[in-house]
Design an enzyme around this catalytic site. Structure first.
Site, PDB file in Angstrom:
ATOM      1  N   LEU A  49       0.821  -1.217   0.000  1.00 28.37           N
ATOM      2  CA  LEU A  49       0.000   0.000   0.000  1.00 28.37           C
ATOM      3  C   LEU A  49       0.850   1.260   0.000  1.00 28.37           C
ATOM      4  O   LEU A  49       0.535   2.234  -0.674  1.00 28.37           O
ATOM      5  CB  LEU A  49      -0.951   0.024   1.200  1.00 28.37           C
ATOM      6  CG  LEU A  49      -2.279  -0.692   1.025  1.00 28.37           C
ATOM      7  CD1 LEU A  49      -3.102  -0.577   2.306  1.00 28.37           C
ATOM      8  CD2 LEU A  49      -3.063  -0.168  -0.150  1.00 28.37           C
ATOM      9  N   CYS A  50       1.936   1.252   0.756  1.00 26.06           N
ATOM     10  CA  CYS A  50       2.801   2.424   0.814  1.00 26.06           C
ATOM     11  C   CYS A  50       3.474   2.664  -0.536  1.00 26.06           C
ATOM     12  O   CYS A  50       3.624   3.807  -0.969  1.00 26.06           O
ATOM     13  CB  CYS A  50       3.841   2.274   1.922  1.00 26.06           C
ATOM     14  SG  CYS A  50       3.091   2.204   3.577  1.00 26.06           S
ATOM     15  N   THR A  51       3.866   1.586  -1.207  1.00 23.98           N
ATOM     16  CA  THR A  51       4.469   1.728  -2.527  1.00 23.98           C
ATOM     17  C   THR A  51       3.445   2.257  -3.522  1.00 23.98           C
ATOM     18  O   THR A  51       3.754   3.140  -4.327  1.00 23.98           O
ATOM     19  CB  THR A  51       5.064   0.384  -3.002  1.00 23.98           C
ATOM     20  OG1 THR A  51       6.085   0.005  -2.077  1.00 23.98           O
ATOM     21  CG2 THR A  51       5.641   0.495  -4.398  1.00 23.98           C
ATOM     22  N   ALA A  54       3.088   5.942  -2.745  1.00 27.18           N
ATOM     23  CA  ALA A  54       4.299   6.654  -3.169  1.00 27.18           C
ATOM     24  C   ALA A  54       4.343   6.809  -4.684  1.00 27.18           C
ATOM     25  O   ALA A  54       4.699   7.882  -5.195  1.00 27.18           O
ATOM     26  CB  ALA A  54       5.537   5.904  -2.678  1.00 27.18           C
TER      27      ALA A  54
END
Length: 158
Positions: A49-51, A54
């Site tokens: 999710l963070c990727t 980002a």
């Protein structure tokens, strides 16, 4: 577990920050003065999710630059991990390390959250726009990754 986290609102003074950056150097609230900034707090570099978040910000970065915003991602990852994240995802904006969670706590982006039915302490995925005078112009806690860019476009008039 800690008490309820801070909840910043539009018009509040942005809390101070002084964090090391990937690639070297530091960023402070004073460094951001005079132009708007977008701070987004995320749990961990190189997780799915963070990727996604980002890369969505990467793919729309020029829209923020064109509006005068400096984009800075903040996570509890150590700087070497942030360096790797930038290199692997070709991120054009700064990433800052908050290993102590002090800045996250000041922004209300660290605290108790529900992870798969269990209460844990950690990063609350959050985004803040700070105006040129250092005041909060937008605050969103528990950001939904798929709608992050559309929400920012709407709320910031981009």
């Amino acid at each position: 577990m800690t008490s309820a986290p801070v909840k910043l609102a539009v018009g509040d003074a942005a809390p101070a920050l002084d964090l090391p950056l990937a690639g070297g150097g530091r960023v402070t609230l004073e460094d951001l003065a005079g132009a708007p900034a977008l701070l987004w707090f995320y749990p961990a570099a190189n997780t799915s999710l963070c990727t996604k978040q980002a890369c969505d910000l990467r793919d729309n970065h020029q829209m923020f630059v064109d509006a005068g915003y400096r984009v800075i991602g903040v996570s509890p990852d150590p700087v070497p991990e942030l360096d790797r994240f930038i290199a692997e995802q070709d991120l054009p904006y700064d990433l800052a390390s908050d290993e102590s969670h002090a800045v996250m706590a000041a922004y209300g982006a660290w605290g108790e959250k529900n992870m798969y039915g269990k209460l844990v302490e950690g990063v609350i995925r959050s985004t803040f726009a700070i105006d040129a005078e250092g005041r909060i112009e937008f605050a969103k806690y528990r950001v939904g990754t798929p709608k992050h860019i559309a929400l920012l476009q709407e709320k910031l008039g981009l």
